[in-house]
Motif scaffolding. Structure first.
Motif, short mmCIF file in Angstrom:
data_model
loop_
_atom_site.label_atom_id
_atom_site.label_comp_id
_atom_site.label_asym_id
_atom_site.label_seq_id
_atom_site.Cartn_x
_atom_site.Cartn_y
_atom_site.Cartn_z
N PRO A 1 67.73 -26.30 14.51
CA PRO A 1 67.89 -27.20 15.66
C PRO A 1 69.32 -27.74 15.79
O PRO A 1 69.83 -27.84 16.90
CB PRO A 1 66.88 -28.32 15.36
CG PRO A 1 65.82 -27.64 14.56
CD PRO A 1 66.56 -26.66 13.69
N ALA A 2 69.95 -28.06 14.68
CA ALA A 2 71.33 -28.58 14.73
C ALA A 2 72.28 -27.53 15.29
O ALA A 2 73.14 -27.84 16.13
CB ALA A 2 71.78 -29.02 13.35
N GLU A 3 72.15 -26.28 14.83
CA GLU A 3 73.01 -25.21 15.35
C GLU A 3 72.79 -25.01 16.84
O GLU A 3 73.75 -24.85 17.60
CB GLU A 3 72.73 -23.90 14.60
CG GLU A 3 73.21 -23.90 13.17
CD GLU A 3 72.72 -22.69 12.38
OE1 GLU A 3 73.47 -22.26 11.48
OE2 GLU A 3 71.60 -22.18 12.65
N ALA A 4 71.54 -25.02 17.26
CA ALA A 4 71.23 -24.83 18.68
C ALA A 4 71.84 -25.95 19.51
O ALA A 4 72.43 -25.69 20.58
CB ALA A 4 69.72 -24.76 18.90
N HIS A 5 71.75 -27.18 19.04
CA HIS A 5 72.32 -28.30 19.79
C HIS A 5 73.85 -28.18 19.87
O HIS A 5 74.44 -28.46 20.93
CB HIS A 5 71.92 -29.64 19.16
CG HIS A 5 70.58 -30.10 19.58
ND1 HIS A 5 69.41 -29.64 19.00
CD2 HIS A 5 70.19 -30.97 20.54
CE1 HIS A 5 68.38 -30.21 19.58
NE2 HIS A 5 68.82 -31.02 20.52
N ILE A 6 74.48 -27.78 18.80
CA ILE A 6 75.93 -27.60 18.81
C ILE A 6 76.32 -26.53 19.83
O ILE A 6 77.26 -26.71 20.61
CB ILE A 6 76.46 -27.24 17.40
CG1 ILE A 6 76.36 -28.46 16.49
CG2 ILE A 6 77.90 -26.71 17.46
CD1 ILE A 6 76.57 -28.16 15.02
#
Length: 187
Positions: free
Chosen positions: A134-139
């Motif tokens: 999720p963090a990578e996708a948000h970035i």
């Protein structure tokens, strides 16, 4: 009035624009003409923010429903967003640069909607690329969104220097290219 306010916020920054500046730019007789429609300068900014978020919220659901897969839905949303943001470059820039100047009572609702939009994009991206956290996708979503604003700000409306199809292509690369986890392995 709103268009002139957005233009002035874009050119000078919200803090450097007075109600009198907006009245003059909108060719109004007095500030009372502005106050018939907007309670304050902050109300103009809030209306500009709602214009962007309302448009984005309105297209996400129908686009997902009419698409065959999450990647297709996100690609369509990217194309729509880039088209809107590059058509209304000043509004797109104000939307990203002036959130800190929203009236206090509007900050939480606007931030919530903005976060939900990014969350929806990230959820579509994860569905299309399950290797992403999720963090990578948000970035990646924030990077793609930032591309539009930055290119719009730097190149203005010069379609020769900054064709819309290039911006869409770069956004697609930012979102769909290989996993960032692999990048550290490159020489």
């Amino acid at each position: 009035m709103l268009r002139q306010a957005i233009h002035l916020f874009y050119e000078r920054g919200y803090a450097n624009v007075s109600v009198e500046d907006i009245v003059l730019a909108a060719d109004l007789q007095s500030a009372s003409a502005l106050y018939r429609y907007f309670r304050s300068k902050g109300d103009l900014l809030t209306t500009a923010f709602h214009r962007v978020t309302d448009r984005m919220v309105a297209i996400i659901g129908p686009t997902i429903a009419e698409s065959s897969c999450p990647a297709e839905a996100l690609s369509k949303i990217v194309t729509y967003y880039a088209s809107e943001a590059l058509t209304e470059r000043e509004l797109a820039y104000v939307y990203y640069a002036e959130a800190g100047h929203l009236p206090v009572d509007e900050r939480t609702p606007v931030r919530t909607v903005r976060r939900l939009i990014v969350d929806q994009w990230a959820a579509l991206l994860i569905a299309a690329r399950p290797e992403l956290s999720p963090a990578e996708a948000h970035i990646l979503v924030h990077a793609a969104l930032g591309l539009v604003v930055d290119f719009g700000r730097v190149y203005g409306d010069d379609e020769k220097l900054c064709p819309q199809r290039w911006v869409i292509w770069l956004m697609q690369i930012a979102l769909f290219w290989e996993s960032p986890a692999r990048w550290h392995k490159l020489p």
